[in-house]
Design a protein around this motif. Structure first.
Motif, PDB file in Angstrom:
ATOM      1  N   LEU A 245       0.912  -1.167  -0.161  1.00  0.00           N
ATOM      2  CA  LEU A 245      -0.005   0.161  -0.033  1.00  0.00           C
ATOM      3  C   LEU A 245       0.905   1.816  -0.190  1.00  0.00           C
ATOM      4  CD1 LEU A 245      -2.375  -0.724   2.811  1.00  0.00           C
ATOM      5  CD2 LEU A 245      -2.782  -1.429   0.269  1.00  0.00           C
ATOM      6  N   LEU A 246       0.120   2.836  -0.827  1.00  0.00           N
ATOM      7  CA  LEU A 246       0.720   3.517  -0.525  1.00  0.00           C
ATOM      8  C   LEU A 246      -0.281   4.048   0.040  1.00  0.00           C
ATOM      9  CD1 LEU A 246       2.609   5.583  -1.216  1.00  0.00           C
ATOM     10  CD2 LEU A 246       1.656   6.313  -3.156  1.00  0.00           C
ATOM     11  N   LEU A 247       0.010   5.329   1.563  1.00  0.00           N
ATOM     12  CA  LEU A 247      -0.801   5.786   1.666  1.00  0.00           C
ATOM     13  C   LEU A 247      -0.630   7.044   1.683  1.00  0.00           C
ATOM     14  CD1 LEU A 247      -1.771   3.252   4.636  1.00  0.00           C
ATOM     15  CD2 LEU A 247      -2.915   3.331   2.614  1.00  0.00           C
ATOM     16  N   LEU A 248      -1.555   8.276   1.565  1.00  0.00           N
ATOM     17  CA  LEU A 248      -1.679   9.362   0.956  1.00  0.00           C
ATOM     18  C   LEU A 248      -2.331   9.840   2.456  1.00  0.00           C
ATOM     19  CD1 LEU A 248      -0.777  10.133  -2.994  1.00  0.00           C
ATOM     20  CD2 LEU A 248       0.526   9.244  -0.438  1.00  0.00           C
ATOM     21  N   ARG A 272       3.547  -4.283   2.202  1.00  0.00           N
ATOM     22  CA  ARG A 272       4.740  -3.491   2.486  1.00  0.00           C
ATOM     23  C   ARG A 272       3.674  -1.732   2.665  1.00  0.00           C
ATOM     24  NH1 ARG A 272       8.867  -3.149   5.742  1.00  0.00           N
ATOM     25  NH2 ARG A 272       9.252  -1.190   4.612  1.00  0.00           N
ATOM     26  N   VAL A 273       3.965  -1.322   3.929  1.00  0.00           N
ATOM     27  CA  VAL A 273       3.030   0.254   3.491  1.00  0.00           C
ATOM     28  C   VAL A 273       3.886   0.910   3.701  1.00  0.00           C
ATOM     29  CG1 VAL A 273       1.432   1.593   5.034  1.00  0.00           C
ATOM     30  CG2 VAL A 273       0.812  -1.396   4.633  1.00  0.00           C
ATOM     31  N   ARG A 333       1.511  -1.183  -6.162  1.00  0.00           N
ATOM     32  CA  ARG A 333       0.740  -0.557  -5.247  1.00  0.00           C
ATOM     33  C   ARG A 333      -0.877  -0.114  -5.461  1.00  0.00           C
ATOM     34  NH1 ARG A 333       4.731   0.680  -0.206  1.00  0.00           N
ATOM     35  NH2 ARG A 333       6.518  -0.004  -1.372  1.00  0.00           N
ATOM     36  N   HIS A 334      -1.794  -0.854  -4.474  1.00  0.00           N
ATOM     37  CA  HIS A 334      -3.095   0.073  -4.415  1.00  0.00           C
ATOM     38  C   HIS A 334      -2.714   1.517  -3.064  1.00  0.00           C
ATOM     39  CE1 HIS A 334      -5.813  -2.654  -5.963  1.00  0.00           C
ATOM     40  NE2 HIS A 334      -4.625  -3.266  -5.790  1.00  0.00           N
ATOM     41  N   VAL A 335      -3.395   2.533  -3.857  1.00  0.00           N
ATOM     42  CA  VAL A 335      -2.531   3.962  -3.130  1.00  0.00           C
ATOM     43  C   VAL A 335      -4.401   4.931  -2.454  1.00  0.00           C
ATOM     44  CG1 VAL A 335      -1.828   6.624  -4.205  1.00  0.00           C
ATOM     45  CG2 VAL A 335      -1.066   4.417  -5.632  1.00  0.00           C
ATOM     46  N   GLN A 360      -6.515   1.042  -9.167  1.00  0.00           N
ATOM     47  CA  GLN A 360      -5.766   1.022  -7.968  1.00  0.00           C
ATOM     48  C   GLN A 360      -5.242   1.946  -7.135  1.00  0.00           C
ATOM     49  OE1 GLN A 360      -1.505   1.798 -10.580  1.00  0.00           O
ATOM     50  NE2 GLN A 360      -1.121   1.215  -8.174  1.00  0.00           N
ATOM     51  N   VAL A 361      -6.454   2.913  -7.784  1.00  0.00           N
ATOM     52  CA  VAL A 361      -6.344   4.624  -6.494  1.00  0.00           C
ATOM     53  C   VAL A 361      -7.329   4.959  -5.893  1.00  0.00           C
ATOM     54  CG1 VAL A 361      -6.440   7.075  -6.129  1.00  0.00           C
ATOM     55  CG2 VAL A 361      -4.552   5.276  -8.047  1.00  0.00           C
TER      56      VAL A 361
END
Length: 392
Positions: A245-248, A272-273, A333-335, A360-361
């Protein structure tokens, strides 16, 4: 029922703009004053919702599958306003009177039959959906405020304890209303489900926001609030599977992201995050202690703060998404993006330009008017597809 005639007549009525909902609610409240208590003191937002909902219904009147789902959501959701089956005829009377008023000489017996039939179907679907929802959830939960921390002038972190369990999934939102305010606002709990059932809310007082201002400035430990059933799945991890994951996050958009981090920790996965948290200044990082604790506790989590002004562009803030895109290729990754409407819109567009596909967003609907799943559906279909927004 002539669909083309319905659509044409509505387009003529809608051309009168704000006068339409003003006439409708005036007619409803004069003829049935008992309905006034079901609505907020400030009716400005409610007038917008009426027109948007009617436009959505008429636009999709010939698309039964899409319309029925919308009406079922709307019917179940309206239980929290204490709407009952006996209120629907009053609303129907006011609607027909409003249409007749603005159509004038163009109002015919055929149109009267069309609109009466159409509204009858709408009322039936909404009533049946409300009755079905009664078997699943109450109209609202009563919860006690057990902790209230002011983290900034306009930001408070509240801990609520519902009188009985309110099930939810991290990333979903719940409706919140103070008993003294006849309005609802949706917030994402800032925690994964807990054994004691408590919920953590991060609330920023919005200008003119009756609910948010009451929660931040006018509430204290021991007060009670009302909570509505959880809704939404766009910020949940269901669609991400086991992906990294990518978290914004920006501002109080950190709340649902915090819940997702807790969920990843609870599930014990090996994903992984990478977390990027944005703020205008260090003082606006109101939950930095919790973020730092996460960073030191979870080896799979990498945290990056994005704070302040870009020295190469005086007066411009560094955007969270720009920093993330500059520091890595996250296309595997999923964002998840959560923050203000402006932050989310900018981020989603930047990700699209960088080659990230829509699937994925993940982001929520339009925050400025969003008060439930049905409303979000109507707003989004009436808006440009390239203008997404957030919920904070």
């Amino acid at each position: 029922m002539d669909v083309a005639r319905l659509k044409q007549s509505w387009s003529l009525v809608a051309a009168h703009g704000d006068q339409v909902p003003l006439y409708f609610y005036s007619t409803l409240f004069l003829a049935h004053p008992e309905t006034r208590q079901m609505f907020p003191t400030n009716m400005a937002g409610q007038r917008d919702r009426l027109v948007t909902a009617l436009a959505h219904i008429v636009t999709n009147v010939d698309q039964v599958d899409r319309l029925v789902g919308f009406l079922q959501d709307l019917g179940a959701d309206h239980r929290k306003f204490a709407v009952r089956a006996e209120h629907y005829p009053a609303v129907g009377e006011a609607l027909v009177a409003t249409l007749q008023h603005f159509l004038g000489d163009q109002w015919t017996e055929e149109l009267a039959r069309d609109w009466t039939a159409a509204y009858g179907l709408v009322a039936q679907v909404m009533t049946e959906a409300a009755q079905a929802a009664e078997a699943v959830n109450p109209p609202w939960w009563v919860a006690e405020i057990v902790a209230h921390e002011r983290r900034a002038f306009d930001v408070a972190v509240l801990t609520l304890r519902p009188q009985y369990l309110l099930p939810f999934t991290p990333g979903q939102s719940i409706g919140v209303s103070h008993p003294s305010v006849r309005s609802w606002r949706y917030y994402s709990p800032a925690n994964a489900p807990r054994a004691d059932g408590t919920l953590e809310l991060h609330v920023r007082a919005a200008p003119g926001g009756a609910v948010s201002s009451r929660l931040v400035y006018g509430s204290a430990v021991g007060d009670q609030v009302h909570l509505a059933a959880p809704v939404g799945d766009r910020l949940t991890l269901w669609s991400a599977g086991s992906s990294d994951l990518l978290l914004l996050a920006g501002g109080t958009g950190w709340a649902p992201v915090k819940a997702l981090v807790e969920q990843v920790a609870a599930e014990g996965s090996r994903r992984r995050v990478d977390l990027y948290v944005g703020a205008r200044s260090r003082s606006e990082l109101y939950d930095a202690e919790a973020i730092d604790k996460f960073a030191s506790s979870y080896p799979w989590l990498t945290v990056t703060y994005v704070v302040g002004v870009d020295p190469q562009r005086p007066g411009e803030l560094v955007q969270v998404v720009d920093r993330a895109l500059a520091e890595g290729d996250w296309r595997s990754r999923h964002v998840y993006v959560c923050g203000s409407d402006e932050m989310v819109s900018y981020s989603v567009q930047a990700l699209g330009r960088a080659g990230y596909h829509a699937g994925q967003v993940h982001h929520e609907g339009f925050g400025k008017h969003w008060y439930g799943p049905a409303w979000r559906t109507a707003v989004e279909q009436a808006s440009s597809p390239d203008a997404p927004g957030g919920v904070r």
